[in-house]
Design a protein around this motif. Structure first.
Motif, PDB file in Angstrom:
ATOM      1  N   ARG A 169       0.698  -1.153  -0.095  1.00  0.00           N
ATOM      2  CA  ARG A 169       0.106  -0.008   0.009  1.00  0.00           C
ATOM      3  C   ARG A 169       0.884   1.128  -0.037  1.00  0.00           C
ATOM      4  O   ARG A 169       2.119   1.187   0.472  1.00  0.00           O
ATOM      5  CB  ARG A 169      -0.742  -0.130   1.247  1.00  0.00           C
TER       6      ARG A 169
ATOM      7  N   SER B 115     -16.907  -9.765   2.154  1.00  0.00           N
ATOM      8  CA  SER B 115     -15.473 -10.191   1.611  1.00  0.00           C
ATOM      9  C   SER B 115     -15.894 -10.224   0.131  1.00  0.00           C
ATOM     10  O   SER B 115     -16.586 -10.384  -0.531  1.00  0.00           O
ATOM     11  CB  SER B 115     -15.246 -11.445   2.371  1.00  0.00           C
ATOM     12  N   ALA B 116     -14.273 -10.424  -0.485  1.00  0.00           N
ATOM     13  CA  ALA B 116     -14.186 -10.491  -1.652  1.00  0.00           C
ATOM     14  C   ALA B 116     -14.908 -11.633  -2.424  1.00  0.00           C
ATOM     15  O   ALA B 116     -15.417 -11.724  -3.321  1.00  0.00           O
ATOM     16  CB  ALA B 116     -12.816 -10.193  -2.255  1.00  0.00           C
TER      17      ALA B 116
ATOM     18  N   TYR C 241     -10.317  -7.827  -3.394  1.00  0.00           N
ATOM     19  CA  TYR C 241     -10.312  -6.937  -2.204  1.00  0.00           C
ATOM     20  C   TYR C 241     -11.607  -6.370  -2.388  1.00  0.00           C
ATOM     21  O   TYR C 241     -11.978  -5.883  -3.289  1.00  0.00           O
ATOM     22  CB  TYR C 241      -9.379  -5.781  -2.502  1.00  0.00           C
TER      23      TYR C 241
ATOM     24  N   ASP D  89      -7.365  -1.657  -6.415  1.00  0.00           N
ATOM     25  CA  ASP D  89      -6.386  -2.039  -5.517  1.00  0.00           C
ATOM     26  C   ASP D  89      -6.609  -3.479  -5.133  1.00  0.00           C
ATOM     27  O   ASP D  89      -7.607  -3.810  -4.441  1.00  0.00           O
ATOM     28  CB  ASP D  89      -6.509  -1.306  -4.240  1.00  0.00           C
ATOM     29  N   TYR D  90      -5.612  -4.215  -5.724  1.00  0.00           N
ATOM     30  CA  TYR D  90      -5.883  -5.739  -5.734  1.00  0.00           C
ATOM     31  C   TYR D  90      -4.279  -6.314  -5.823  1.00  0.00           C
ATOM     32  O   TYR D  90      -3.480  -5.482  -6.352  1.00  0.00           O
ATOM     33  CB  TYR D  90      -6.848  -6.448  -6.678  1.00  0.00           C
ATOM     34  N   GLU D  91      -4.237  -7.685  -5.502  1.00  0.00           N
ATOM     35  CA  GLU D  91      -2.819  -8.302  -5.877  1.00  0.00           C
ATOM     36  C   GLU D  91      -2.763  -8.668  -7.291  1.00  0.00           C
ATOM     37  O   GLU D  91      -3.746  -9.464  -7.726  1.00  0.00           O
ATOM     38  CB  GLU D  91      -2.838  -9.288  -4.854  1.00  0.00           C
TER      39      GLU D  91
END
Length: 351
Positions: A43, A71-72, A95, A224-226
Protein backbone atom coordinates in the motif's frame (compact mmCIF):
# COMPACT_ATOMS: atom_id res chain seq x y z
CA UNK A 1 -1.43 16.09 -5.98
CA UNK A 2 -1.56 15.72 -2.20
CA UNK A 3 -3.16 12.32 -1.52
CA UNK A 4 -4.03 13.29 2.07
CA UNK A 5 -5.96 16.27 0.66
CA UNK A 6 -7.73 13.95 -1.81
CA UNK A 7 -8.71 11.67 1.06
CA UNK A 8 -10.12 14.56 3.11
CA UNK A 9 -12.10 15.82 0.13
CA UNK A 10 -13.71 12.41 -0.33
CA UNK A 11 -14.65 12.27 3.35
CA UNK A 12 -16.13 15.75 3.21
CA UNK A 13 -18.37 14.66 0.33
CA UNK A 14 -20.02 11.97 2.44
CA UNK A 15 -22.98 12.77 4.68
CA UNK A 16 -23.88 10.98 7.91
CA UNK A 17 -26.13 11.45 10.91
CA UNK A 18 -24.53 12.40 14.23
CA UNK A 19 -25.08 8.86 15.50
CA UNK A 20 -23.31 7.42 12.46
CA UNK A 21 -20.41 9.85 12.95
CA UNK A 22 -19.99 8.74 16.56
CA UNK A 23 -20.09 5.09 15.48
CA UNK A 24 -17.50 5.75 12.79
CA UNK A 25 -15.16 7.49 15.21
CA UNK A 26 -15.37 4.75 17.85
CA UNK A 27 -14.98 1.87 15.41
CA UNK A 28 -12.21 3.58 13.46
CA UNK A 29 -10.17 4.02 16.64
CA UNK A 30 -10.58 0.35 17.54
CA UNK A 31 -9.85 -0.83 14.03
CA UNK A 32 -6.78 1.38 13.76
CA UNK A 33 -5.24 -0.21 16.85
CA UNK A 34 -5.83 -3.67 15.41
CA UNK A 35 -4.50 -2.69 12.01
CA UNK A 36 -1.27 -1.35 13.45
CA UNK A 37 -0.33 -4.86 14.54
CA UNK A 38 -0.85 -6.38 11.11
CA UNK A 39 1.44 -6.44 8.07
CA UNK A 40 0.69 -4.13 5.19
CA UNK A 41 0.34 -5.44 1.62
CA UNK A 42 1.90 -3.13 -0.98
CA UNK A 43 0.00 0.00 0.00
CA UNK A 44 1.21 3.59 -0.57
CA UNK A 45 3.04 5.08 2.41
CA UNK A 46 0.45 7.83 2.94
CA UNK A 47 -2.20 5.26 3.89
CA UNK A 48 -1.47 4.88 7.55
CA UNK A 49 -3.28 2.20 9.51
CA UNK A 50 -5.62 4.74 11.06
CA UNK A 51 -6.63 6.22 7.71
CA UNK A 52 -7.17 2.79 6.14
CA UNK A 53 -9.28 1.60 9.07
CA UNK A 54 -11.32 4.80 9.23
CA UNK A 55 -11.96 4.79 5.48
CA UNK A 56 -13.15 1.18 5.55
CA UNK A 57 -15.65 2.00 8.30
CA UNK A 58 -16.82 5.19 6.59
CA UNK A 59 -17.46 3.39 3.31
CA UNK A 60 -19.30 0.55 5.02
CA UNK A 61 -21.66 2.91 6.84
CA UNK A 62 -22.00 5.11 3.76
CA UNK A 63 -23.21 2.13 1.76
CA UNK A 64 -26.12 1.75 4.13
CA UNK A 65 -25.03 -1.79 4.95
CA UNK A 66 -24.72 -3.53 8.29
CA UNK A 67 -21.42 -1.77 8.95
CA UNK A 68 -19.24 -4.66 7.74
CA UNK A 69 -17.83 -4.87 4.21
CA UNK A 70 -18.67 -8.08 2.38
CA UNK A 71 -15.61 -10.21 1.71
CA UNK A 72 -14.24 -10.42 -1.83
CA UNK A 73 -15.02 -14.15 -1.97
CA UNK A 74 -18.62 -13.53 -0.91
CA UNK A 75 -19.07 -10.99 -3.71
CA UNK A 76 -16.97 -12.47 -6.53
CA UNK A 77 -17.42 -16.20 -5.87
CA UNK A 78 -21.04 -16.56 -7.04
CA UNK A 79 -20.12 -14.85 -10.32
CA UNK A 80 -16.60 -16.06 -11.15
CA UNK A 81 -16.61 -19.45 -9.41
CA UNK A 82 -17.05 -20.70 -5.87
CA UNK A 83 -15.07 -23.96 -5.86
CA UNK A 84 -12.43 -24.29 -3.16
CA UNK A 85 -9.64 -23.62 -5.68
CA UNK A 86 -11.41 -20.57 -7.10
CA UNK A 87 -12.25 -19.20 -3.65
CA UNK A 88 -8.61 -19.58 -2.63
CA UNK A 89 -7.58 -17.43 -5.59
CA UNK A 90 -10.18 -14.76 -4.78
CA UNK A 91 -9.02 -14.69 -1.14
CA UNK A 92 -5.48 -14.09 -2.36
CA UNK A 93 -6.03 -11.45 -5.05
CA UNK A 94 -9.50 -9.92 -4.48
CA UNK A 95 -10.29 -6.92 -2.28
CA UNK A 96 -13.53 -5.45 -0.96
CA UNK A 97 -14.13 -1.81 -1.95
CA UNK A 98 -17.31 -0.38 -0.38
CA UNK A 99 -17.39 3.00 -2.21
CA UNK A 100 -20.93 4.11 -3.10
CA UNK A 101 -23.38 6.85 -4.01
CA UNK A 102 -27.10 7.23 -3.32
CA UNK A 103 -29.76 8.98 -5.39
CA UNK A 104 -33.56 8.74 -5.46
CA UNK A 105 -33.60 6.00 -2.81
CA UNK A 106 -31.19 3.77 -4.73
CA UNK A 107 -27.59 3.06 -3.69
CA UNK A 108 -24.93 1.76 -6.07
CA UNK A 109 -21.89 0.29 -4.35
CA UNK A 110 -18.58 -0.97 -5.74
CA UNK A 111 -18.45 -4.17 -3.70
CA UNK A 112 -15.18 -5.85 -4.68
CA UNK A 113 -12.43 -5.96 -7.31
CA UNK A 114 -9.91 -8.54 -8.53
CA UNK A 115 -7.65 -8.90 -11.53
CA UNK A 116 -4.08 -8.94 -12.73
CA UNK A 117 -1.58 -6.51 -14.18
CA UNK A 118 -3.66 -5.48 -17.19
CA UNK A 119 -7.18 -6.67 -16.36
CA UNK A 120 -9.74 -6.04 -13.64
CA UNK A 121 -13.23 -7.21 -12.73
CA UNK A 122 -15.47 -5.04 -10.54
CA UNK A 123 -18.78 -6.08 -9.03
CA UNK A 124 -21.30 -3.33 -8.20
CA UNK A 125 -24.55 -3.75 -6.29
CA UNK A 126 -27.67 -1.71 -7.15
CA UNK A 127 -29.86 -1.69 -4.03
CA UNK A 128 -33.21 -0.13 -3.11
CA UNK A 129 -32.72 1.52 0.29
CA UNK A 130 -36.21 0.76 1.66
CA UNK A 131 -35.76 -2.98 1.18
CA UNK A 132 -38.57 -3.43 -1.33
CA UNK A 133 -38.17 -5.31 -4.61
CA UNK A 134 -35.82 -3.50 -6.97
CA UNK A 135 -37.30 -4.68 -10.27
CA UNK A 136 -40.92 -4.75 -11.46
CA UNK A 137 -42.56 -8.14 -11.94
CA UNK A 138 -41.57 -9.77 -15.20
CA UNK A 139 -38.31 -7.80 -15.60
CA UNK A 140 -35.19 -9.98 -15.52
CA UNK A 141 -31.61 -8.94 -14.89
CA UNK A 142 -30.62 -10.20 -18.35
CA UNK A 143 -32.80 -7.51 -19.94
CA UNK A 144 -31.37 -4.59 -17.95
CA UNK A 145 -29.42 -1.67 -19.38
CA UNK A 146 -27.70 1.23 -17.62
CA UNK A 147 -26.45 4.50 -19.05
CA UNK A 148 -23.50 6.60 -17.96
CA UNK A 149 -19.79 6.10 -18.32
CA UNK A 150 -19.56 2.96 -16.20
CA UNK A 151 -16.04 2.39 -14.89
CA UNK A 152 -13.59 5.01 -16.15
CA UNK A 153 -10.00 4.17 -15.25
CA UNK A 154 -7.48 7.01 -14.94
CA UNK A 155 -4.59 5.65 -17.00
CA UNK A 156 -2.53 6.95 -19.90
CA UNK A 157 -3.46 4.26 -22.36
CA UNK A 158 -6.25 2.45 -24.14
CA UNK A 159 -8.78 0.15 -22.52
CA UNK A 160 -11.82 -1.92 -23.37
CA UNK A 161 -14.22 -4.11 -21.45
CA UNK A 162 -17.72 -5.39 -20.98
CA UNK A 163 -20.58 -5.44 -18.48
CA UNK A 164 -23.60 -7.52 -17.55
CA UNK A 165 -26.23 -7.80 -14.82
CA UNK A 166 -26.63 -10.64 -12.32
CA UNK A 167 -29.64 -11.20 -10.05
CA UNK A 168 -28.47 -13.60 -7.34
CA UNK A 169 -31.84 -13.60 -5.55
CA UNK A 170 -34.69 -12.77 -7.97
CA UNK A 171 -37.36 -10.59 -6.43
CA UNK A 172 -35.20 -9.05 -3.69
CA UNK A 173 -34.03 -5.44 -3.30
CA UNK A 174 -30.81 -5.66 -5.35
CA UNK A 175 -29.00 -6.74 -8.50
CA UNK A 176 -25.33 -6.79 -9.39
CA UNK A 177 -23.52 -5.09 -12.25
CA UNK A 178 -20.33 -6.86 -13.33
CA UNK A 179 -17.85 -4.76 -15.28
CA UNK A 180 -14.51 -5.83 -16.73
CA UNK A 181 -11.63 -3.61 -17.84
CA UNK A 182 -8.67 -4.68 -19.99
CA UNK A 183 -5.88 -2.24 -20.75
CA UNK A 184 -2.52 -1.91 -22.47
CA UNK A 185 -1.23 -0.19 -19.31
CA UNK A 186 -0.94 -1.56 -15.77
CA UNK A 187 -4.15 -1.12 -13.79
CA UNK A 188 -3.20 -2.00 -10.21
CA UNK A 189 -3.39 1.09 -8.00
CA UNK A 190 -5.05 3.21 -10.68
CA UNK A 191 -7.91 5.49 -9.69
CA UNK A 192 -11.35 4.72 -11.10
CA UNK A 193 -14.53 6.74 -11.40
CA UNK A 194 -17.85 4.92 -11.54
CA UNK A 195 -20.75 6.79 -13.13
CA UNK A 196 -24.21 5.40 -13.85
CA UNK A 197 -27.38 7.16 -14.97
CA UNK A 198 -30.87 5.63 -15.02
CA UNK A 199 -31.69 1.94 -15.29
CA UNK A 200 -33.72 0.51 -18.18
CA UNK A 201 -34.94 -2.85 -19.37
CA UNK A 202 -35.08 -3.91 -23.01
CA UNK A 203 -38.58 -4.68 -24.22
CA UNK A 204 -37.97 -7.24 -26.95
CA UNK A 205 -41.54 -7.03 -28.26
CA UNK A 206 -41.36 -3.26 -28.75
CA UNK A 207 -37.68 -3.12 -29.65
CA UNK A 208 -37.04 -0.28 -27.20
CA UNK A 209 -35.67 0.44 -23.74
CA UNK A 210 -38.14 1.14 -20.91
CA UNK A 211 -37.17 3.15 -17.78
CA UNK A 212 -36.98 1.19 -14.52
CA UNK A 213 -35.07 3.46 -12.11
CA UNK A 214 -34.12 7.12 -12.37
CA UNK A 215 -31.03 8.57 -10.80
CA UNK A 216 -27.42 9.60 -11.24
CA UNK A 217 -24.63 7.91 -9.30
CA UNK A 218 -20.96 8.88 -9.34
CA UNK A 219 -18.09 8.02 -7.00
CA UNK A 220 -14.37 7.22 -6.92
CA UNK A 221 -12.31 4.26 -5.73
CA UNK A 222 -8.96 2.59 -6.41
CA UNK A 223 -8.29 -0.59 -8.35
CA UNK A 224 -6.44 -2.01 -5.39
CA UNK A 225 -5.79 -5.76 -5.57
CA UNK A 226 -2.93 -8.26 -5.83
CA UNK A 227 -1.39 -9.10 -9.22
CA UNK A 228 -2.07 -12.72 -10.18
CA UNK A 229 -0.28 -12.76 -13.55
CA UNK A 230 2.80 -14.49 -14.88
CA UNK A 231 4.58 -13.79 -18.17
CA UNK A 232 5.45 -16.03 -21.10
CA UNK A 233 8.35 -14.62 -23.11
CA UNK A 234 7.83 -14.04 -26.80
CA UNK A 235 9.91 -14.22 -29.95
CA UNK A 236 7.96 -17.02 -31.63
CA UNK A 237 6.46 -16.41 -35.06
CA UNK A 238 3.58 -17.75 -37.13
CA UNK A 239 2.33 -16.93 -40.62
CA UNK A 240 -1.20 -16.35 -41.88
CA UNK A 241 -2.92 -14.14 -44.45
CA UNK A 242 0.42 -13.66 -46.22
CA UNK A 243 1.92 -11.93 -43.18
CA UNK A 244 4.32 -12.86 -40.37
CA UNK A 245 3.15 -12.44 -36.78
CA UNK A 246 5.71 -12.20 -33.97
CA UNK A 247 4.52 -12.91 -30.43
CA UNK A 248 6.04 -10.22 -28.21
CA UNK A 249 4.71 -11.23 -24.78
CA UNK A 250 1.88 -13.16 -23.16
CA UNK A 251 0.51 -12.23 -19.75
CA UNK A 252 -1.62 -14.96 -18.22
CA UNK A 253 -3.38 -15.32 -14.88
CA UNK A 254 -6.23 -17.32 -13.34
CA UNK A 255 -8.57 -14.44 -14.22
CA UNK A 256 -7.43 -13.04 -17.58
CA UNK A 257 -5.11 -13.13 -20.56
CA UNK A 258 -3.26 -10.54 -22.65
CA UNK A 259 -1.36 -11.34 -25.86
CA UNK A 260 0.92 -8.75 -27.49
CA UNK A 261 2.18 -9.35 -31.02
CA UNK A 262 3.59 -7.47 -34.02
CA UNK A 263 2.65 -7.97 -37.68
CA UNK A 264 5.31 -7.33 -40.32
CA UNK A 265 2.98 -5.21 -42.49
CA UNK A 266 1.41 -1.89 -41.58
CA UNK A 267 -2.37 -1.81 -41.52
CA UNK A 268 -4.00 0.87 -43.68
CA UNK A 269 -7.31 2.37 -42.60
CA UNK A 270 -9.76 3.91 -45.04
CA UNK A 271 -10.56 6.96 -42.85
CA UNK A 272 -14.01 7.08 -44.42
CA UNK A 273 -15.28 9.55 -41.81
CA UNK A 274 -18.77 8.05 -41.90
CA UNK A 275 -18.75 7.03 -38.23
CA UNK A 276 -19.15 3.38 -39.24
CA UNK A 277 -16.38 0.90 -40.01
CA UNK A 278 -15.97 0.58 -43.75
CA UNK A 279 -15.94 -2.87 -45.36
CA UNK A 280 -12.22 -2.66 -46.09
CA UNK A 281 -11.50 -1.75 -42.45
CA UNK A 282 -13.55 -4.71 -41.24
CA UNK A 283 -11.54 -6.97 -43.55
CA UNK A 284 -8.30 -5.51 -42.17
CA UNK A 285 -9.46 -6.10 -38.58
CA UNK A 286 -10.06 -9.76 -39.38
CA UNK A 287 -6.65 -10.19 -41.02
CA UNK A 288 -4.62 -8.46 -38.31
CA UNK A 289 -6.70 -9.13 -35.21
CA UNK A 290 -9.88 -11.20 -35.21
CA UNK A 291 -8.41 -14.19 -37.06
CA UNK A 292 -5.58 -14.58 -34.55
CA UNK A 293 -6.59 -17.70 -32.64
CA UNK A 294 -6.03 -17.95 -28.87
CA UNK A 295 -6.89 -21.31 -27.32
CA UNK A 296 -6.35 -22.42 -23.72
CA UNK A 297 -6.43 -26.18 -23.10
CA UNK A 298 -7.20 -27.31 -19.56
CA UNK A 299 -5.81 -30.45 -17.93
CA UNK A 300 -9.18 -32.18 -18.31
CA UNK A 301 -9.02 -31.67 -22.09
CA UNK A 302 -11.48 -28.77 -22.23
CA UNK A 303 -10.51 -26.08 -24.76
CA UNK A 304 -11.46 -22.48 -24.00
CA UNK A 305 -11.47 -20.12 -27.01
CA UNK A 306 -10.35 -16.53 -26.35
CA UNK A 307 -9.99 -15.60 -30.03
CA UNK A 308 -12.86 -13.10 -29.65
CA UNK A 309 -11.00 -11.01 -27.06
CA UNK A 310 -10.91 -7.24 -27.55
CA UNK A 311 -7.88 -5.00 -27.78
CA UNK A 312 -6.02 -2.61 -30.04
CA UNK A 313 -4.50 -2.47 -33.53
CA UNK A 314 -1.87 0.26 -34.05
CA UNK A 315 0.19 0.94 -37.21
CA UNK A 316 3.80 1.71 -36.30
CA UNK A 317 6.80 2.33 -38.58
CA UNK A 318 5.85 -0.16 -41.29
CA UNK A 319 4.51 -2.75 -38.87
CA UNK A 320 1.32 -3.20 -36.85
CA UNK A 321 1.42 -3.59 -33.07
CA UNK A 322 -1.54 -5.45 -31.60
CA UNK A 323 -2.73 -6.27 -28.09
CA UNK A 324 -5.51 -8.75 -27.45
CA UNK A 325 -6.91 -9.50 -23.99
CA UNK A 326 -9.95 -10.32 -21.89
CA UNK A 327 -11.16 -11.22 -18.40
CA UNK A 328 -12.33 -14.83 -18.03
CA UNK A 329 -16.00 -15.51 -17.29
CA UNK A 330 -14.83 -18.08 -14.71
CA UNK A 331 -11.60 -18.25 -12.72
CA UNK A 332 -9.21 -20.92 -14.08
CA UNK A 333 -6.63 -22.04 -11.48
CA UNK A 334 -3.13 -22.25 -12.97
CA UNK A 335 -2.83 -25.92 -12.00
CA UNK A 336 -5.78 -26.61 -14.32
CA UNK A 337 -4.03 -25.04 -17.33
CA UNK A 338 -2.25 -27.52 -19.62
CA UNK A 339 -1.27 -25.44 -22.65
CA UNK A 340 -1.88 -22.23 -24.56
CA UNK A 341 -1.94 -21.85 -28.34
CA UNK A 342 -1.53 -18.48 -30.08
CA UNK A 343 -1.79 -18.60 -33.87
CA UNK A 344 -0.88 -22.28 -33.68
CA UNK A 345 2.23 -21.70 -31.53
CA UNK A 346 2.00 -23.97 -28.47
CA UNK A 347 3.09 -23.02 -24.95
CA UNK A 348 3.17 -25.75 -22.33
CA UNK A 349 1.82 -24.57 -18.96
CA UNK A 350 1.93 -27.77 -16.93
CA UNK A 351 5.43 -27.00 -15.59
Amino acid sequence: MNRQFDYQQELDALHFTQEQKETIAARAAQAAQAQMAQKKHHRPVWRTAAIAAALAVVLAVGAGASGVLRSAAEVLGPIFGASSAQTEIIDKIGYPVGASDTDNGITITAEAVMGDRYNAAIVYTVCRDDGTALLPDGVSAESLLVRGGGTDVQILGGSHGGSWFVDEVPGDDRVQIVQTVSSDQELIGAGATAEFENLYWWDESKGESVPVLEGHWKFRFDLDYEDSAFTLNGGQTFAQNGMTFTIDEITLSPVAIKVDYTVDQEVEWSNSGSGQMADEDQAAMKRYFENVEILLTKTDGTVVDFSGAGGSVSPQDGTTVCSKGTVFSQIIPVEEMASLSVGGVEFSLEA
